[in-house]
Design a protein around this motif. Sequence first.
Motif, PDB file in Angstrom:
ATOM      1  N   ASN A 240       0.823  -1.204   0.000  1.00 35.83           N
ATOM      2  CA  ASN A 240       0.000   0.000   0.000  1.00 35.83           C
ATOM      3  C   ASN A 240       0.860   1.259   0.000  1.00 35.83           C
ATOM      4  O   ASN A 240       0.444   2.300   0.504  1.00 35.83           O
ATOM      5  CB  ASN A 240      -0.920   0.012   1.226  1.00 35.83           C
ATOM      6  CG  ASN A 240      -2.013  -1.030   1.137  1.00 35.83           C
ATOM      7  OD1 ASN A 240      -2.934  -0.926   0.347  1.00 35.83           O
ATOM      8  ND2 ASN A 240      -1.892  -2.061   1.955  1.00 35.83           N
ATOM      9  N   ALA A 241       2.060   1.158  -0.547  1.00 39.91           N
ATOM     10  CA  ALA A 241       2.984   2.287  -0.580  1.00 39.91           C
ATOM     11  C   ALA A 241       3.559   2.441  -1.979  1.00 39.91           C
ATOM     12  O   ALA A 241       3.542   1.509  -2.791  1.00 39.91           O
ATOM     13  CB  ALA A 241       4.102   2.099   0.443  1.00 39.91           C
ATOM     14  N   THR A 261      -5.380   6.439   0.824  1.00 42.91           N
ATOM     15  CA  THR A 261      -6.423   5.696   1.523  1.00 42.91           C
ATOM     16  C   THR A 261      -5.862   4.755   2.580  1.00 42.91           C
ATOM     17  O   THR A 261      -6.616   4.108   3.294  1.00 42.91           O
ATOM     18  CB  THR A 261      -7.250   4.876   0.506  1.00 42.91           C
ATOM     19  OG1 THR A 261      -6.373   4.157  -0.371  1.00 42.91           O
ATOM     20  CG2 THR A 261      -8.130   5.798  -0.324  1.00 42.91           C
ATOM     21  N   TYR A 262      -4.544   4.685   2.691  1.00 40.54           N
ATOM     22  CA  TYR A 262      -3.890   3.903   3.748  1.00 40.54           C
ATOM     23  C   TYR A 262      -3.404   4.904   4.795  1.00 40.54           C
ATOM     24  O   TYR A 262      -2.250   5.303   4.818  1.00 40.54           O
ATOM     25  CB  TYR A 262      -2.725   3.099   3.162  1.00 40.54           C
ATOM     26  CG  TYR A 262      -2.038   2.177   4.137  1.00 40.54           C
ATOM     27  CD1 TYR A 262      -2.583   0.937   4.441  1.00 40.54           C
ATOM     28  CD2 TYR A 262      -0.844   2.535   4.745  1.00 40.54           C
ATOM     29  CE1 TYR A 262      -1.956   0.083   5.335  1.00 40.54           C
ATOM     30  CE2 TYR A 262      -0.210   1.690   5.642  1.00 40.54           C
ATOM     31  CZ  TYR A 262      -0.773   0.467   5.926  1.00 40.54           C
ATOM     32  OH  TYR A 262      -0.142  -0.374   6.818  1.00 40.54           O
ATOM     33  N   HIS A 263      -4.315   5.330   5.654  1.00 37.67           N
ATOM     34  CA  HIS A 263      -3.998   6.428   6.566  1.00 37.67           C
ATOM     35  C   HIS A 263      -4.184   5.991   8.016  1.00 37.67           C
ATOM     36  O   HIS A 263      -4.724   4.920   8.310  1.00 37.67           O
ATOM     37  CB  HIS A 263      -4.860   7.653   6.253  1.00 37.67           C
ATOM     38  CG  HIS A 263      -6.322   7.345   6.065  1.00 37.67           C
ATOM     39  ND1 HIS A 263      -7.137   6.891   7.087  1.00 37.67           N
ATOM     40  CD2 HIS A 263      -7.107   7.398   4.964  1.00 37.67           C
ATOM     41  CE1 HIS A 263      -8.358   6.705   6.633  1.00 37.67           C
ATOM     42  NE2 HIS A 263      -8.365   6.990   5.338  1.00 37.67           N
ATOM     43  N   ARG A 264      -3.728   6.840   8.919  1.00 37.56           N
ATOM     44  CA  ARG A 264      -3.771   6.563  10.356  1.00 37.56           C
ATOM     45  C   ARG A 264      -4.435   7.741  11.084  1.00 37.56           C
ATOM     46  O   ARG A 264      -4.555   8.836  10.556  1.00 37.56           O
ATOM     47  CB  ARG A 264      -2.359   6.365  10.909  1.00 37.56           C
ATOM     48  CG  ARG A 264      -1.533   5.316  10.157  1.00 37.56           C
ATOM     49  CD  ARG A 264      -2.032   3.912  10.413  1.00 37.56           C
ATOM     50  NE  ARG A 264      -1.300   2.926   9.633  1.00 37.56           N
ATOM     51  CZ  ARG A 264      -0.166   2.351  10.027  1.00 37.56           C
ATOM     52  NH1 ARG A 264       0.378   2.708  11.177  1.00 37.56           N
ATOM     53  NH2 ARG A 264       0.421   1.436   9.290  1.00 37.56           N
ATOM     54  N   HIS A 301      -3.704  10.994   8.919  1.00 33.90           N
ATOM     55  CA  HIS A 301      -2.266  11.139   8.726  1.00 33.90           C
ATOM     56  C   HIS A 301      -1.742   9.963   7.902  1.00 33.90           C
ATOM     57  O   HIS A 301      -2.183   8.826   8.088  1.00 33.90           O
ATOM     58  CB  HIS A 301      -1.550  11.182  10.070  1.00 33.90           C
ATOM     59  CG  HIS A 301      -2.050  12.267  10.979  1.00 33.90           C
ATOM     60  ND1 HIS A 301      -1.495  13.527  11.016  1.00 33.90           N
ATOM     61  CD2 HIS A 301      -3.075  12.276  11.871  1.00 33.90           C
ATOM     62  CE1 HIS A 301      -2.143  14.262  11.890  1.00 33.90           C
ATOM     63  NE2 HIS A 301      -3.108  13.534  12.432  1.00 33.90           N
ATOM     64  N   PRO A 302      -0.769  10.219   7.010  1.00 36.06           N
ATOM     65  CA  PRO A 302      -0.236   9.138   6.177  1.00 36.06           C
ATOM     66  C   PRO A 302       0.766   8.286   6.937  1.00 36.06           C
ATOM     67  O   PRO A 302       1.233   8.643   8.026  1.00 36.06           O
ATOM     68  CB  PRO A 302       0.445   9.889   5.026  1.00 36.06           C
ATOM     69  CG  PRO A 302       0.882  11.176   5.657  1.00 36.06           C
ATOM     70  CD  PRO A 302      -0.177  11.520   6.665  1.00 36.06           C
ATOM     71  N   ALA A 303       1.111   7.162   6.350  1.00 37.94           N
ATOM     72  CA  ALA A 303       2.215   6.321   6.826  1.00 37.94           C
ATOM     73  C   ALA A 303       3.318   6.405   5.778  1.00 37.94           C
ATOM     74  O   ALA A 303       3.059   6.190   4.589  1.00 37.94           O
ATOM     75  CB  ALA A 303       1.755   4.873   7.014  1.00 37.94           C
ATOM     76  N   LEU A 304       4.522   6.711   6.207  1.00 36.89           N
ATOM     77  CA  LEU A 304       5.617   6.848   5.250  1.00 36.89           C
ATOM     78  C   LEU A 304       6.952   6.762   5.962  1.00 36.89           C
ATOM     79  O   LEU A 304       7.047   6.908   7.182  1.00 36.89           O
ATOM     80  CB  LEU A 304       5.505   8.180   4.482  1.00 36.89           C
ATOM     81  CG  LEU A 304       5.497   9.479   5.290  1.00 36.89           C
ATOM     82  CD1 LEU A 304       6.906   9.960   5.604  1.00 36.89           C
ATOM     83  CD2 LEU A 304       4.756  10.573   4.515  1.00 36.89           C
ATOM     84  N   THR A 356      -6.387  -2.653   2.196  1.00 35.40           N
ATOM     85  CA  THR A 356      -7.072  -2.908   3.461  1.00 35.40           C
ATOM     86  C   THR A 356      -8.549  -2.548   3.389  1.00 35.40           C
ATOM     87  O   THR A 356      -9.325  -2.958   4.257  1.00 35.40           O
ATOM     88  CB  THR A 356      -6.424  -2.110   4.594  1.00 35.40           C
ATOM     89  OG1 THR A 356      -6.488  -0.708   4.292  1.00 35.40           O
ATOM     90  CG2 THR A 356      -4.970  -2.503   4.764  1.00 35.40           C
ATOM     91  N   LEU A 357      -8.960  -1.777   2.376  1.00 37.97           N
ATOM     92  CA  LEU A 357     -10.366  -1.408   2.272  1.00 37.97           C
ATOM     93  C   LEU A 357     -11.237  -2.634   2.065  1.00 37.97           C
ATOM     94  O   LEU A 357     -12.323  -2.734   2.637  1.00 37.97           O
ATOM     95  CB  LEU A 357     -10.567  -0.423   1.116  1.00 37.97           C
ATOM     96  CG  LEU A 357      -9.866   0.938   1.259  1.00 37.97           C
ATOM     97  CD1 LEU A 357     -10.055   1.755  -0.013  1.00 37.97           C
ATOM     98  CD2 LEU A 357     -10.411   1.685   2.460  1.00 37.97           C
TER      99      LEU A 357
END
Length: 651
Positions: A240-241, A261-264, A301-304, A356-357
């Motif tokens: 998802n990155a 769309t892969y957020h926290r 917030h994003p994941a990175l 993950t959706l």
Amino acid sequence: MPLADARPADPSSPHPRAGAVRRLDPVLVDRIAAGEVVERPAAAVKELVENAIDAGATAIAVEIEGGGRRLIRVVDDGRGMTAEDLALAVERHATSKLPDGDLSAIGTLGFRGEALPSIGAVSRLGITTRTRDAETGLALVVDAGAKGEIRPAPARPGTRVEVADLFHATPARLKFLKSDRAEALAVSEVVKRLAVAHPQIRFALSGDGVGALSCPPEEPGPEGLARRLARVLGRDFPENAAPVDAAREGFALSGHVGLPTYHRGTGGAIHFVVNGRPVRDKLLLGAVRGAYADVMASDRHPALALFIACDPRMVDVNVHPAKTEVRFRDPGLVRALVVSAIREALARAGHRASTTLGGDALAALRTHTGASAFARHAPAPVRPQPIGRSWQAPHAVGDGGFEEGGQAAYGAATQPGFGFAPSADARAAASSHGEAPGFLEGAPAPEDHPLGAARAQLHETYILAQTRDGIVLVDMHAAHERLVYERLKRERAGETGGAGVARQMLLVPEIVELDPDDAARVADAAPALETLGLVVEGFGTGAVCVRETPAALGRPDVRALVRDLADALAENDQAGDGRAGSDLLARRRDALLSRMACHGSIRAGRRLKPEEMDALLREMEATPLSGQCNHGRPTFVSLSLADIEKLFGRR
């Protein structure tokens, strides 16, 4: 009047007067310094692990008890220390990391020589170390600042540091610590950030209140980094990155950024590493927020994980007691590099949405499956009825795109045995080839497209599409909103070959009544609005006249559009920015285009023909960032056939 009161200070006074200036005791100096360097157990762990990394360790093990209060143990396989080095290591401002004394070119994580003496001043510090060519190890104990004698001790090559009873020499500090669980989680966060920054080193974390963390060493390169990130950010992060690789004027940026769309819910999954140093810098966090501004909701917030490499002279790391912030010589250049690199990576990801959706959707469906659920929600029995006339495709499809005409062709019959009727059924449009109209010989079958072939419109809101190995459910309003927005941005940037945003003249100009202040703001911003495709002019007190609108919006609700833009201009004034409305639009033109796109997109309740649904899917596949709408919500959810079979107990 005397210049100073010569009376002696009253010891019983709540604010006694200061006495003569004196030099503080060295142990007291160390305890004061510890207040900045070692504010909590996690800070002590950070300093000790950084020392291990600077010593060339390839494996680091961290163990804690009582959240780090009772015990912190850090073991590494680094170079170790000689007796002379060990004696100096616990003295203030003694370090091996500044050989030439040049603070402008720091190439190590530590450089101040404060960590060990500060920790030893407020705890029972034990150090056992051995160099690779030594026959035996050495041990030293520092108890509340009192240094013991160096003695021989059995040891493996490397260094073992044990910190027992942290802050026992300063009991007041213990009152400000959080629970053992909270302190343990802070330690875990520190170790994870260092593990991300140095994937080639083995990391292990164990102890009370933390989940066991084991990160084997990874090979240099993107694949090794992806495996390390999977262990720290979750197994589903790599898929998802999107990869990032950019450089500009001496700065190199690499790493991986999560899909919108892969957020926290918090910013804890944002990792920045500058020359091997994990940092939480406001400039970099602001750049991330700007890069995701129009693809993610403001409360997410994003994941990175991004790595910045540059000449040490281009960045100052000596600006924060905990060394968690940095200062770049050219902050504007770094911010622009981060923003542009993230946006380019997300654009290359195209229409991808988080995997993950689908899992979230299945989890929601499982709560309503099973015999008991069916018994509770089963519809009343109905007698089978003949199926009404299904939708028939018109003989000719116009060029108008998403037109309103021909809606009467949709059948409204309820399918027997179902509690709802599809708004539009695309199955009747299948040709003798078994495909939708317009299928060309040699062209890919519609099901072979990433988003498949449209099969039905559900509740006049969602498009159901079929792929070779599953189904796709599309929110047509959210998807079309993103498509219109991206088209407006391309037109504004001149990428479509025209001179700015294409406009359409209204046959009859629209007069929009507003609050007098709002009308004045809109009239003042007219020149900037014209560059965005909206031509307005003042029309007396409390009204504006709209003569042209962006062509991509079709036939928008002009009154609602103008009122929405007026609200945006008013928000700027209320924020106390003090800048003119035209200046606001120059800085926030994408945000204004996003508001316009919302007014020009398909609304829920609109019936679409099968050709229109398929056209929407194909345009989504060709448009970057179409996996989420302008507000950060997903535009589609994919479910694989295997997952659907599991849902029904077939697997």
